[in-house]
Scaffold this motif. Structure first.
Motif, short mmCIF file in Angstrom:
data_model
loop_
_atom_site.label_atom_id
_atom_site.label_comp_id
_atom_site.label_asym_id
_atom_site.label_seq_id
_atom_site.Cartn_x
_atom_site.Cartn_y
_atom_site.Cartn_z
N LYS A 1 -32.20 -6.36 0.83
CA LYS A 1 -32.70 -5.11 0.24
C LYS A 1 -31.80 -4.68 -0.92
O LYS A 1 -32.29 -4.27 -1.98
N ALA A 2 -30.51 -4.79 -0.71
CA ALA A 2 -29.58 -4.39 -1.76
C ALA A 2 -29.75 -5.29 -2.99
O ALA A 2 -29.68 -4.83 -4.13
N TYR B 1 -20.47 -4.94 -1.74
CA TYR B 1 -21.65 -5.74 -2.10
C TYR B 1 -21.22 -7.13 -2.56
O TYR B 1 -21.82 -8.13 -2.18
N LEU C 1 -26.41 1.28 -5.13
CA LEU C 1 -25.96 0.78 -3.82
C LEU C 1 -25.79 1.88 -2.78
O LEU C 1 -25.65 1.59 -1.59
N PHE D 1 -27.64 2.00 0.55
CA PHE D 1 -27.26 0.97 1.51
C PHE D 1 -25.83 1.17 2.00
O PHE D 1 -25.30 0.36 2.76
N GLU D 2 -25.24 2.26 1.54
CA GLU D 2 -23.84 2.54 1.87
C GLU D 2 -22.93 1.35 1.52
O GLU D 2 -22.05 0.98 2.28
N LEU D 3 -23.21 0.77 0.36
CA LEU D 3 -22.37 -0.30 -0.15
C LEU D 3 -21.74 0.15 -1.46
O LEU D 3 -22.30 0.97 -2.18
N GLN E 1 -30.22 -8.89 6.28
CA GLN E 1 -31.36 -8.01 5.96
C GLN E 1 -30.94 -6.93 4.98
O GLN E 1 -31.65 -6.64 4.01
N LEU E 2 -29.76 -6.34 5.23
CA LEU E 2 -29.28 -5.32 4.29
C LEU E 2 -29.04 -5.95 2.92
O LEU E 2 -29.38 -5.37 1.88
N TYR E 3 -28.48 -7.14 2.95
CA TYR E 3 -28.20 -7.82 1.70
C TYR E 3 -29.46 -8.03 0.87
O TYR E 3 -29.46 -7.79 -0.34
#
Lengths: 160, 160
Positions: free
Chosen positions: A122-123, A55, A45, A48-50, A118-120
């Motif tokens: 990809k993550a 997340y 993660l 994605f800086e999660l 969108q980030l979700y």
DNA sequence: AGAAGATAGTTATACCAAGTACCTATCTTT
DNA sequence: AAAGATAGGTACTTGGTATAACTATCTTCT
């Protein structure tokens, strides 16, 4: 390379440390397995800086648009105060929004933004790879058994 | 009693929060199961004023008398600095001693004291009860499968 | 023997996760 | 309108994990 614990020059202490007693406890096994899993997950993660918590929150907001913070806290099994900073972080990064609920001005309805979705996505793809890595060497049948057992342990002692 | 999430007066948010996506991840299951296990374990060890880490260290010292701190840190998969405070605590309570190793004056040989062993025995009995509680509802075959799977996950990605 | 490098334990520090007490604003109940 | 419950938040505390860097010893190599 392997530590030469039994090296006669390395001298003191047992040649090999036994953890047989501890291995008799499921918790010991779970902790160790979870530690390596979490290390991999953290790396997964990081791009994605999660973190696991952010997340998890993001996923639940994507899947349950409009849910309230207290519902999210319940679902995540975290105390409400601890959720606040998680939501703060996601909101600050414009991944989610706190919509006011017109019928209850105390509550917020949490929704994902376009950027958040969108980030979700990809993550999520990265997490699927992570999952595959973690389950390497386990057949489908074993996975099902393990998952069912974990659920049994969790549900059986869930806080009422 | 059950939260009336779907209460029409309670208004907003989804009637029930779905975590189906997350449940597709073994890490999510493990975290939740481990959380309940750890909660029970914490309560189990509280009467002895032990935590998971101090209990683990005490057990390994009982089983491996004379082991050095670095060996213990390796065995526990914790960084050396973090082990120091654990050992400090056990020593302060006179449960263990740090014996100087004559052949290597940098190292300490860790040994349990009589008081330490007595506390350990009581804690061990309590831990066995805890273990039994945790595995309630799982047959022996399932336990074996789960343990093997956890070991596979751990070993496969153990830090070299 | 003496210098260079490795190792044992330690200190200091930082981050994250989790938990409690308590506060305000709002809603519900009576 | 008063009393109590609920949503979200602030402040604070504890515990687990991680890294950098220090002292003291030990090992190795020349």
């Amino acid at each position: 390379m392997k530590k030469a614990i039994s090296d006669p020059l390395g001298q003191p202490g047992p040649a090999v440390v036994s953890d047989d007693t501890l291995r008799g406890f499921i918790g010991y096994r779970m902790k160790r397995a979870f530690n390596v899993l979490q290390a991999d997950l953290t790396q997964t993660l990081k791009p994605f800086e999660l973190r696991m918590l952010t997340y998890t929150a993001l996923t639940l907001i994507v899947d349950n648009p409009g849910l309230r913070q207290s519902q999210l806290a319940d679902a995540m099994d975290v105390e409400r105060p601890n959720l606040v900073i998680v939501i703060d972080e996601l909101e600050r990064r414009d991944l989610i929004v706190r919509d006011r609920v017109p019928t209850d001005r105390r509550a917020y309805a949490l929704r994902v933004t376009l950027a958040g979705r969108q980030l979700y996505e990809k993550a999520f793809a990265a997490m699927k790879d992570h999952e595959k890595r973690m389950l390497e060497g386990l057949d489908a049948e074993t996975c099902k058994t393990v998952i069912a057992a974990l659920e049994t342990i969790q549900k059986h002692h869930a806080k009422g």
